[in-house]
Design an enzyme around this catalytic site. Sequence first.
Site, PDB file in Angstrom:
ATOM      1  N   SER A 320       0.471  -0.886  -0.045  1.00 34.55           N
ATOM      2  CA  SER A 320      -0.085   0.072  -0.015  1.00 34.55           C
ATOM      3  C   SER A 320       0.890   1.140   0.067  1.00 34.55           C
ATOM      4  O   SER A 320       2.045   1.298   0.828  1.00 34.55           O
ATOM      5  CB  SER A 320      -1.037  -0.134   0.855  1.00 34.55           C
ATOM      6  N   CYS A 485      -7.526  -1.699   7.004  1.00 35.07           N
ATOM      7  CA  CYS A 485      -6.664  -1.882   6.033  1.00 35.07           C
ATOM      8  C   CYS A 485      -4.833  -2.676   7.223  1.00 35.07           C
ATOM      9  O   CYS A 485      -5.412  -2.248   8.693  1.00 35.07           O
ATOM     10  CB  CYS A 485      -5.339  -0.486   5.567  1.00 35.07           C
ATOM     11  N   ASP A 530      -8.915  -2.780   2.431  1.00 36.54           N
ATOM     12  CA  ASP A 530      -7.440  -3.582   1.929  1.00 36.54           C
ATOM     13  C   ASP A 530      -6.656  -4.219   2.274  1.00 36.54           C
ATOM     14  O   ASP A 530      -5.935  -3.693   3.067  1.00 36.54           O
ATOM     15  CB  ASP A 530      -6.864  -2.485   1.582  1.00 36.54           C
ATOM     16  N   TRP A 532      -4.762  -8.525   4.030  1.00 36.62           N
ATOM     17  CA  TRP A 532      -3.621  -9.518   3.813  1.00 36.62           C
ATOM     18  C   TRP A 532      -3.808 -10.578   4.661  1.00 36.62           C
ATOM     19  O   TRP A 532      -4.484 -10.474   6.266  1.00 36.62           O
ATOM     20  CB  TRP A 532      -2.538  -9.192   2.780  1.00 36.62           C
TER      21      TRP A 532
END
Length: 533
Positions: A320, A485, A530, A532
């Site tokens: 990012s 995020c 966003d 992961w």
Amino acid sequence: MATYGEGDPPDNAALLCEFLRDEQPNFSGVWFTVFGLGNKTYEHFNETAKMVDKRMEELGAERIFPMGLGDDDANLEEDFMRWREAFLPKVTGQFGWELNTDAEGSRQYRLEWVEEGRPYFKGEFGRLTAYERPRAPFDVKNPYLSTVTENRELHGDESQRSCKHIEFDVSKARIRYDTGDHLGVYPTNDSALVEAIIQLLDFNPDNVFRLINVDEDATKRNPFPCPTTARMALTHYVDICAPVKSHVLRGISEYTSDEKEKAHLQLLSTASEEGLALYNTYIQKERRSIVDILKEHPSCKPDIDHLLELLPRLQARYYSIASSPNKQPDKIAVCAVVTEYDIGSRHIKGVCTNFLRDKPVESNVPIFVRKSQMRLPTRPNVPVIMIGPGTGFAPFRGFLQERQHFKELGKDVGAMHLYYGCRHPDHDYIYKDELEAFVDAGVLTHLECAFSRAQAEKVYVQNKLWQTKERIWDALVQGAHIYVCGDARNMARDVQNTLLRIIREVGGKSEDEAVNYFKELEKHKRYQADVWS
């Protein structure tokens, strides 16, 4: 078919997915099946594969075999091997084909030596001398060789980990980016691992060659940029650090002279219950790379050209972007925690973070920008709630810079709520001074920090959300956008559950009403993640 982000297709499938969604071709007479590559910790698990499977059927194609859904949070390789073992007999039976088990060992590329003195690829992508004579546009197939302008440590002296802030100069590249985008970085493999393979297989690494597809009609002529040398391929083009795929184990087993070692490699590549269990433990959980396999099977001596053909391509890593183009138009910043840990006597290192870790100022790194769906509201007076522990804060640094820019222009800027988390304020509180400056400037109106190891009871960002639940609900009523995020496995899920609880208990919604309210937030891009794993 892979899925990333908010259910998006990968770059190389974007046009296909757009075609399937927007056009109405007649696929009658077409047979198909789909295997999805996803991760169950993500909300949009295998969404791209599911869309392709559904649209192909709607457009008249006939499904020859049920869709398979691979889960990278568990064991993607095992999922595919089980699916393939059922798929192959079905498709051969359907068309009356004979399954040729020997075909798996057939070479797809032939080796051709190149005469000495000819130019060859030394890490470039797309075309020779691409780095000496760069040409826009820059993308995943044509990265820009940027210059590192800053590389500094973000963690405190007492931290046992490392987190780097790195900035890249793009002033000569005409690269445009938006706050919230991702930066793609092409790493190189650790030179010690490259040298280990050279020593283990005992070959000349500097002879120039090319691998050419034996199928003259194939669209993919080479497995990686050719001509090149084995040293360059091992350094820049193939993945030598990831857990070894089963087909690689099967391929190199044929070069193994010791029968016990050969049987072990063949068992690891077999889709039997014993083979799958062994692969899951020995390869997947213990993270054995091709270097580990060659060390532990000393009689395995594959031809280097065949090994390079078998190994997967070394992929770009995405980070990012931690800057705003309005504040830093000629530089792009990222931050990343360096990945390294031990499994037994083996030291495992993340490819890209260790590549970046000690990159000095003025050194070069191939990069490109990948567009993201995560965007600030177009009107700067809309309030935002940002939830980002650790390096999940990265895009929000860009958000804060963006809003600061508008504030300095005299525009009305909405409230900004940040929920940041880390282990300890003295160890890994990244950008602490900057955050305090944003607060002092009136850009960051609410800063809530959760420290999980600074006191007896662990505190996480979701705990801070609940402690300020009335303020969160008031902001939502005022039209606030929520951004999350970071970790998908635990944090994102816990944050979402906490938000649903706030909507129910503070907003006075029933269970179903809260779920529908949250779905409306997602639909109107007022909730964006966003994450992961």
